[in-house]
Write an enzyme that holds these catalytic residues in place. Structure first.
Site, PDB file in Angstrom:
ATOM      1  CE  LYS A  72      -3.968  -2.122   2.274  1.00  0.00           C
ATOM      2  NZ  LYS A  72      -5.001  -1.976   3.299  1.00  0.00           N
ATOM      3  CG  ASP A 108      -7.672   0.344   3.391  1.00  0.00           C
ATOM      4  OD1 ASP A 108      -8.485  -0.521   3.035  1.00  0.00           O
ATOM      5  OD2 ASP A 108      -6.443   0.240   3.221  1.00  0.00           O
TER       6      ASP A 108
END
Length: 283
Positions: A72, A108
């Site tokens: 990420k 997220d």
């Protein structure tokens, strides 16, 4: 979607490991429900192959890709543009391909905050937060909670310098600081919400704990980003001591729903997405 053909648009998830992911089940169900001719697969991408994998998005004309552990943060160096929120967070979990231009987003945090509020009724304004871990997932959650009005965000990590670095990035939005994992028991009276953002406790390592969390009790809400198993050891033990608990399934569904909307411009069929993931997690 009735089947693959020469007009099918491709999507996927890059991770290491990745075979546990329910994203293909969830997103393929979403495409079918919304009538989108798309197909979504899981790709096991090792760190040393990340740059080539991202180049493959352009070369093969993938419309979008999700990015999971451990890519990420590192994936950002290979993209053309980073959305403002993802840039502040310093982590990307969703890539959109517009004719070869790759833009990174982070769904997220917004997915987590929506799930937490809906499932616990917790008001995040004024909430005192302790995050366990300082990786890519922690960055998204910390930013979202800070933007929602958290009174304080404390980040605990084995490598304290990483916790300090994340705290510095979040400090523009809420009071934040980093601490060592072995210091967290002393914070018991000063936090309301304890969030495990690490992979400790994820299937198949279901007996792992992110830290010594034996002090989490009825004063706290215990939250875990892991959704497999549905109730981790951390949550189970916290609940036994009186804490309210919140698992990671809702975050997983909503981060996927926001990604679906970025890719297609259509509202995500959230109920169908939740149903297929819950079904897959039932023994």
């Amino acid at each position: 979607m009735t089947g693959l053909d020469s007009h099918t648009i491709l999507y996927g998830v890059f991770g290491d490991p990745v075979r546990h992911s329910r994203s293909p089940l969830m997103l393929n169900r979403a495409f079918a429900e919304a009538g989108v001719n798309g197909a979504y697969a899981a790709f096991h991408v090792k760190p040393e192959g990340l740059s080539e994998a991202v180049a493959g998005i352009r070369a093969l004309g993938f419309r979008g890709v999700n990015v999971t552990i451990p890519h990420k943060v590192e994936v950002m160096a290979h993209l053309d543009e980073i959305d403002e929120g993802a840039r502040v967070i310093g982590a990307v979990n969703t890539i959109v391909n517009d004719g070869g231009k790759l833009t990174g987003y982070n769904t997220d945090g917004i997915g987590y905050a929506r799930s937490l509020k809906e499932e616990t009724g917790l008001s995040l304004r004024g909430c005192r937060v302790l995050l366990l871990g300082a990786g890519g997932a922690a960055r998204g959650v910390a930013y979202a909670l800070a933007k929602e009005g958290a009174a304080s965000v404390c980040i605990a990590n084995r490598t304290t310098s990483r916790a300090d670095e994340l705290a510095a990035a979040i400090a523009a939005f809420a009071p934040a600081r980093g601490v060592a994992l072995d210091e967290i028991a002393g914070l018991a009276d000063d936090v309301d919400l304890v969030v495990n953002t690490t992979s400790a406790g994820m299937h198949p390592h279901v007996d792992e704990l992110p830290a010594d969390t034996s002090w989490v009790d009825g004063r706290h809400i215990a939250s875990d980003l892991i959704y497999n198993p549905r109730t981790t050891r951390f949550l189970r033990e916290a609940q036994e001591r009186g804490a309210r608990i919140h698992g990671g399934l809702g975050m997983f569904i909503y981060q996927g729903a926001y990604a679906f909307e970025y890719w297609t411009g259509l509202p995500a069929p959230v109920a169908a997405m939740r149903q297929v993931v819950e079904q897959s997690l039932t023994p």
